[in-house]
Design an enzyme around this catalytic site. Structure first.
Site, PDB file in Angstrom:
ATOM      1  N   ASN A 151       0.829  -1.206   0.000  1.00 51.44           N
ATOM      2  CA  ASN A 151       0.000   0.000   0.000  1.00 51.44           C
ATOM      3  C   ASN A 151       0.866   1.259   0.000  1.00 51.44           C
ATOM      4  OD1 ASN A 151      -2.634  -1.105   0.018  1.00 51.44           O
ATOM      5  ND2 ASN A 151      -2.391  -1.655   2.173  1.00 51.44           N
ATOM      6  N   CYS A 172      -5.441  -7.321  -3.341  1.00 53.45           N
ATOM      7  CA  CYS A 172      -5.822  -7.021  -1.968  1.00 53.45           C
ATOM      8  C   CYS A 172      -6.848  -8.034  -1.510  1.00 53.45           C
ATOM      9  CB  CYS A 172      -6.382  -5.601  -1.879  1.00 53.45           C
ATOM     10  SG  CYS A 172      -6.920  -5.127  -0.225  1.00 53.45           S
ATOM     11  N   HIS A 173      -6.613  -8.658  -0.350  1.00 51.64           N
ATOM     12  CA  HIS A 173      -7.524  -9.726   0.080  1.00 51.64           C
ATOM     13  C   HIS A 173      -8.839  -9.204   0.639  1.00 51.64           C
ATOM     14  CE1 HIS A 173      -4.643  -9.492   3.719  1.00 51.64           C
ATOM     15  NE2 HIS A 173      -5.671  -8.714   3.955  1.00 51.64           N
ATOM     16  N   HIS A 204      -9.666  -0.662  -1.553  1.00 55.93           N
ATOM     17  CA  HIS A 204     -10.155  -0.323  -0.214  1.00 55.93           C
ATOM     18  C   HIS A 204     -11.491   0.413  -0.240  1.00 55.93           C
ATOM     19  CE1 HIS A 204      -6.197  -0.892   2.246  1.00 55.93           C
ATOM     20  NE2 HIS A 204      -6.557  -1.970   1.570  1.00 55.93           N
TER      21      HIS A 204
END
Length: 440
Positions: A151, A172-173, A204
């Protein structure tokens, strides 16, 4: 046989999960694994753990370690895949700085790794390092895929995809766990099996646009009802995102502690009661770092024996599935971070967006989602503005763009005057010293 290079292998927890997945995948089990880090001690510890996992799975992989910038090209040479999990400046000194100086100005944060002044600074100190990776990759492994987990995802992938020749995908999980955790926490576990979903937006803040059960029934009416009831009934860990459902109509991918700082609404010095009302954990990331460092020091000694005795089970992280699909042509669908180019019609062409992608031996192909609901695109745009100007600051090294990125951040702008934003940025740059380039 594939060669998998892991940049930032001292991030042992991440390296253990992602490389363990690769070693547990039959088509990747005999890969050459190159571990790279500038921290010799952490690299040594990671090599011990990864080697123990390999032993527990039958010792099929070949594991080599490379320490220091002078050995970086050798770590990358001939790689098929490069996984990136670096943290430039680490917890101490840079993350501490990202929190301490804004705190002086009354600007409170929770995670500070994606947006906000902390995300901007992290992006600015990471891009020069990744630029070095890109130059080396273009020379010694030009056909490799770069799988980024570092990130701020959108800023870093946006830079790599627009300004380098490296094939880059951001992962991204928070995508694959989004609907599971929502249904689980709302008491709807009976709807998990066979569910169908569509997620798109930005990292996100990808939006759960559709969620249906195995019979095709829309689950959102029940979700909206239960989320409102849960927020009204008392404190819990996901209150901000449930408030998104009430105010914006949709749930998003990343946690409430992240999203609390992505907008001007929840962390406000004028309304301190909001912190308690929405159960917002201020200064969460520094606290988490301290706990993780202590846990690692406590648990490392016996960990090799544990992972050797308990063979690694493949997780849901995307990396090994992408590698498998690219090498075997068994397709897989992922949520990936890519340059937009029309995948989301009402976000800018040059924005880094998170959309469904098809992976096979042709490559990674983003899907066309169409238009987001207007309020969701507007929310995303408040982030995209900061992403694009931060990238511009990194490319041009113009100080004015650093100021402008901070001025356009929603939370920063809601709390500070323009004069204080400039003073804060100047102080952050001075404290970061050689971790940042010199701006003009």
């Amino acid at each position: 046989m594939a060669k998998i290079t892991f940049m930032g292998a001292g991030s042992t927890v991440f390296a253990r999960a992602l490389l363990g997945d690769c070693m547990a995948t039959p088509s990747l089990a005999d890969s050459e694994i190159a571990l790279y880090d500038i921290d010799g001690q952490r690299l040594k510890e990671s090599e011990a753990i990864i080697s123990a996992i390999n032993e527990g799975l039958g010792n099929k992989a070949r594991i080599l370690s490379y320490h220091g910038v002078e050995n970086r090209k050798d770590a990358l040479r001939g790689a098929s895949f490069v996984v990136n999990a670096i943290q430039v400046g680490l917890y101490d000194p840079c993350t501490i700085t990202d929190f301490e100086i804004p705190n002086k100005y009354g600007l409170r944060q929770t995670i500070a790794d994606t947006l906000g002044i902390g995300g901007i600074m992290r992006g600015l100190r990471t891009i020069p390092v990744m630029c070095g990776f890109a130059r080396d990759m273009e020379e010694v492994c030009p056909d490799a895929w770069f799988l980024n987990y570092t990130n701020p995802m959108s800023i870093l992938c946006g830079y790599m995809q627009r300004y380098t020749g490296v094939k880059t995908i951001g992962l991204c999980h928070s995508v694959q766990g989004c609907s599971y955790h929502l249904l689980d926490n709302l008491g709807m576990r009976d709807r998990l099996e066979g569910r169908r979903e569509l997620i798109a937006g930005i990292n996100h803040m990808g939006w759960l646009l559709e969620l249906r059960d195995k019979h095709g029934n829309d689950l959102y009416p029940e979700i909206r009802k239960r989320a409102a009831e849960k927020n009204a009934s008392g404190k819990h860990w996901d209150m901000v995102r449930y408030d998104y459902i009430a105010k914006m109509g949709y749930y998003c991918t990343e946690s409430s502690e992240h999203n609390a700082e992505y907008n001007p609404w929840y962390i406000k010095s004028k309304y301190p009661e909001l912190i308690d009302r929405f159960n917002i954990p201020l200064d969460e990331y520094p606290r988490r770092c301290v706990e993780q460092i202590a846990a690692w020091e406590r648990d490392y000694k016996g960990l090799a024996d544990v992972v050797k005795a308990e063979p690694h089970r493949r997780s849901g992280e995307y990396a090994s599935y992408i590698m498998e699909a690219l090498t075997t042509n068994v397709p897989v669908k992922i949520g990936g971070n890519v340059i937009n180019r029309g995948s989301i019609e009402n976000l800018p062409h040059e924005a880094c967006v998170e959309v469904p992608c098809l992976v096979d031996n042709y490559g990674i192909t983003p899907c066309v989602v169409g238009r987001l609901p207007v309020q969701l695109a507007a929310m995303n745009m408040t982030h995209v503005n900061v992403h694009l100007i931060t990238i511009e600051a990194a490319v041009t090294q113009k100080l004015e763009h650093v100021y402008q990125a901070a001025m356009l951040d929603p939370h920063t702008a809601a709390e500070l005057s323009l004069d204080d934003i400039v003073k804060m940025v100047d102080e952050l740059i001075e404290r970061h010293g050689d971790w940042l380039p010199k701006y003009k």
